[in-house]
Design an enzyme around this catalytic site. Structure first.
Site, PDB file in Angstrom:
ATOM      1  N   CYS A  25       0.709  -1.148   0.050  1.00 19.98           N
ATOM      2  CA  CYS A  25      -0.048  -0.093  -0.043  1.00 19.98           C
ATOM      3  C   CYS A  25       0.868   1.446   0.137  1.00 19.98           C
ATOM      4  O   CYS A  25       0.434   2.222  -0.460  1.00 19.98           O
ATOM      5  CB  CYS A  25      -0.971   0.011   1.244  1.00 19.98           C
ATOM      6  N   ASP A  26       2.124   1.275   0.480  1.00 21.39           N
ATOM      7  CA  ASP A  26       3.004   2.431   0.389  1.00 21.39           C
ATOM      8  C   ASP A  26       3.115   2.861  -0.881  1.00 21.39           C
ATOM      9  O   ASP A  26       3.508   4.092  -1.171  1.00 21.39           O
ATOM     10  CB  ASP A  26       4.228   2.096   1.382  1.00 21.39           C
ATOM     11  N   ALA A  27       3.143   2.036  -2.033  1.00 21.33           N
ATOM     12  CA  ALA A  27       3.348   2.299  -3.181  1.00 21.33           C
ATOM     13  C   ALA A  27       2.426   3.356  -3.724  1.00 21.33           C
ATOM     14  O   ALA A  27       2.844   4.150  -4.729  1.00 21.33           O
ATOM     15  CB  ALA A  27       3.495   0.888  -4.100  1.00 21.33           C
TER      16      ALA A  27
END
Length: 783
Positions: free
Chosen positions: A179-181
């Site tokens: 999800c950081d992406a």
């Protein structure tokens, strides 16, 4: 006019915690905290592995965690750093700091064996944001090349396999599988769309975003799993594992892509709803102290406050309130509560503590823990809070700016009349107005401009094709100190070079010759000279100080020979009647400065009278006053010519001229006041139409070329004369009552080593300029 939040609401929030001092409720107080945090971080950047020169076995742990100063951790900091640069009176220092980094690294993206790794894309959004602010196209090239590769080579692996981060094949790196992406790559693609107007970048981002969301988003909890490894894991209390900072990354990414996405983009409502849903869940999970924990659903297991997730949540809340996507009554108090909590974890020196170290899931945190992304989130939040407070305390209104064409309009000048300023802000003085982007905290550079109808406000905007962008015009509070403007347009009298008059912007530079040059070398022409540039920096003062400007030393040079010619676009006159020679005045006689940037440079020159033979024994005398206007971001100077004629009502013709590259007269200094009307049909410009022409002239010995253009908005066609093309000739009929005439035309120039590598790209810019000039931006007022 609008007012935003009642002051009482803020005062009540401030009373909850003494750590939130009263000064933080004022924009200046918020800015002071931002300066403190940014300055501490710049002085305490973590070491990086690529700069470590010692024994690899002894490399510090922190350096191993930061492979390069371009990685995603630093990108998050610089996103906040640039937000501060858009507000701070010290903006030049902060912009220079980032520009120094970019130039030292050649504006590259990091590379860890695959072009698909989203973490390597994060710094691109900062490059693009800087490029849009500083007009520095060099900051764009490597990022655009990187993403062009991705568009040409999209991931081909099946989604289920490619997103599964637990596989050892590392195919998951080809997709945004964590999800950081969603903070790293999507904002870079959205900013690239904003810079170029190329919808393919936004469409690629949109496709990948929703693939990742379908895989990682929990529709019941309105939160994202960090990655596939956490689907079945549970916290100590039996709840699903949702990482605070991981979901903070997503919220920040949503805000940043919505800043660049057109209002009419088909999937924008889906992003807005996702943003509201996630913010609603975060609001319900906020701690009593205003902060969030590393574990969103099991704070008891991780009781220590976590500042990076809080920073991103506060940023999202404040941005959503400012953008009108979140209910102010619900989210603004929560924003201030989060800001209060953040301040309680900032040391007097400016260190942001309680920031979870690099990881992928909830971990224990100490007050001393910090990393660069924590201050980045703090600065992003602070910038939006600063904006909200400034709007809350000062009259303001919304100006809509529509691009009615299918042409991308980068750095277009917006001119706002005094009457419209009064309608929006209650004052008609442009010097008392601030301009915010509606969807970012950036304060736009402005300039006061005097029109025939009174003073007007200038600022610049980038408007993608067929899009409308909104700007908030705010009455400036007393004593306000804003960011320093980026100087992008300049004009001056140059007695240090024989009375030249020079003007330039971030794309091109010119000069015309003054009286002293006639005595120095005999050059006596109204011809316009061209300097080519490869930098947005203003260079002419430095060129003149150095003296050696006929060779390129890295920033551009003067490859253009004017000689006896009219150069680029100077006018010629003749008495009415086919076959009459074309005459021009010599060097200008007097000058009058009008405006010297930062957005528009303008001045007027008056030329000595020219007397030419007419029918029989009669003569006609012309005295021309010409105004030159060049805006930042444009290759084109506007020329407004006013011609006094005697005898009154005499019939004559006027035409701008462009000197051919092969004319021997360009190599001579002796004046040649008349050009014979002897067409050379074998010589043609590189490109032309009825009322414009463009040429591509090789520069001797430099393996480069100068692109030139003249556009005369009139109906008659270009014609060749001795050594020049005239475009077009406008006949001025006899009129016994008219003593002065006026005409307007445009000249443009570029360089093959910088802005336009080919004639085709230059021709496209010329035709786009004509279309956008003929179809101006449309301004509207929103109450």
């Amino acid at each position: 006019m609008k007012t935003l939040l009642p002051l009482l609401c803020i005062l009540c929030a401030s009373a909850v915690n003494p750590a939130f001092g009263g000064e933080a409720l004022a924009p200046a107080g918020v800015l002071a905290h931002m300066h403190r945090v940014a300055d501490w971080q710049l002085d305490n950047m973590p070491p990086t592995a690529d700069k470590y020169t010692g024994d690899p076995a002894s490399m510090p742990r922190i350096a191993k965690a930061h492979p390069t100063r371009l990685d995603w951790t630093f990108a998050a900091y610089y996103a906040g750093h640039l937000a501060l640069a858009g507000l701070s009176p010290r903006s030049a220092d902060y912009l220079d700091t980032f520009a120094k980094l970019g130039r030292e690294e050649n504006w590259r993206l990091p590379f860890r064996g695959t072009r698909y790794h989203a973490d390597d894309h994060a710094i691109g959004q900062c490059y693009l944001e800087y490029a849009l602010r500083a007009h520095d196209s060099a900051a764009v090239g490597p990022t655009q090349e990187f993403f062009d590769f991705l568009l040409a080579n999209p991931p081909k692996n099946p989604d289920a396999l490619a997103h599964d981060i637990s596989t050892k094949s590392r195919q998951f790196l080809e997709k945004w599988s964590w999800c950081d992406a969603l903070f790293m790559a999507p904002p870079s693609l959205a900013r690239l769309y904003e810079y170029t107007g190329d919808i393919r970048y936004l469409d690629y981002m949109n496709d990948r975003w929703w693939h990742t969301t379908a895989y990682l988003y929990d529709k019941d909890e309105h939160l994202y799993y960090r990655d596939s490894r956490y689907f079945e894991k549970r916290e100590a209390n039996g709840q699903k594992v949702f990482w605070g900072r991981g979901n903070g990354w997503v919220l920040g990414g949503l805000a940043r892509i919505l800043q660049s996405m057109p209002a009419a983009y088909p999937d924008r409502p889906r992003y807005e709803q996702l943003f509201r849903d996630m913010c609603g869940r975060f609001l319900a999970l906020q701690g009593a102290d205003g902060l969030w924990r590393a574990s969103l659903l099991d704070p008891a297991s991780y009781p220590a406050p976590e500042t990076s997730s809080t920073g991103f949540a506060a940023y999202a809340f404040a941005w959503g309130v400012n953008a009108g996507l979140l209910d102010r009554a619900a989210y603004w108090p929560a924003t201030l509560k989060a800001w209060r909590g953040l301040l309680s974890h900032v040391t007097p020196e400016g260190k942001v503590g309680s920031c979870q170290p690099i990881g992928a899931d909830p971990r224990k945190i100490t007050e001393d823990d910090t990393d660069v992304y924590g201050p980045g989130a703090f600065l992003l939040a602070g910038a939006e809070i600063y904006k909200a407070l400034l709007l809350e305390q000062n009259p303001h209104g919304i100006l809509s700016v529509q691009n009615p064409t299918g042409i991308h309009r980068r750095w277009s000048t917006v001119e706002v009349s005094a009457a419209r300023l009064r309608e929006l802000t209650g004052t008609d003085n442009p010097a008392d107005i601030l301009v915010f982007d509606a969807l970012t905290p950036l304060l736009r550079d402005t300039q006061t401009w005097q029109t025939d109808a009174g003073p007007a406000l200038l600022f610049q905007a980038t408007i993608p094709p067929n899009d409308t962008r909104r700007f908030i015009l705010v009455r400036k509070p007393a004593g306000f100190q804003g960011p320093q403007p980026v100087p992008l347009a300049h004009a001056r009298f140059a007695p240090d070079r024989h009375d030249d008059y020079i003007w330039e912007n971030d794309r091109v530079a010119h000069r015309v010759y003054g009286p002293a040059l006639v005595k120095k070398e005999g050059t006596d022409t109204n011809g316009i000279d061209v300097f080519v540039k490869s930098t947005p920096a203003l260079v002419m003062d430095d060129f003149y100080k150095r003296g050696d400007y006929h060779r390129d030393h890295g920033k551009g040079y003067d490859p253009y020979a004017v000689g006896q010619s009219r150069g680029l676009g100077a006018p010629a006159f003749r008495a009415a009647g086919a076959g009459a020679p074309w005459h021009s005045p010599g060097n200008y006689a007097t000058h009058r400065p009008i405006a010297d940037g930062p957005i528009r440079a303008t001045f007027e020159l008056t030329y000595p009278p020219v007397t030419i033979p007419a029918a029989g024994a009669a003569t006609i005398t012309f005295t021309e006053t010409r105004r030159f206007t060049l805006d930042a971001g444009s290759h084109f100077t506007r020329l407004d010519s006013t011609i006094a004629v005697t005898p009154v009502g005499a019939s004559f013709e006027i035409a701008p001229a462009l000197a051919r590259n092969d004319w021997p007269g360009r190599k001579k200094h002796a004046p040649k006041p008349a050009l014979a009307d002897t067409p050379d049909t074998a010589a043609q410009p590189a490109a032309s139409d009825e009322n414009w022409l463009a040429d591509w002239q090789p520069n001797k010995g430099e393996n480069d070329a100068t692109g030139l253009a003249v556009w005369f908005p009139a109906d008659t066609a270009m014609k060749p004369v001795e050594g020049h093309w005239l475009l077009p000739a406008i006949p001025v009929p006899a009129d016994a009552g008219t003593a002065t005439w006026s005409a307007t035309w445009y000249i443009g120039a570029t360089w093959s080593k910088s802005w336009h590598p080919t004639l085709e790209s230059w021709r496209q810019t010329v035709t786009d300029f004509i279309k956008t000039t003929e179809t101006p931006l449309r301004l509207g007022t929103e109450k």
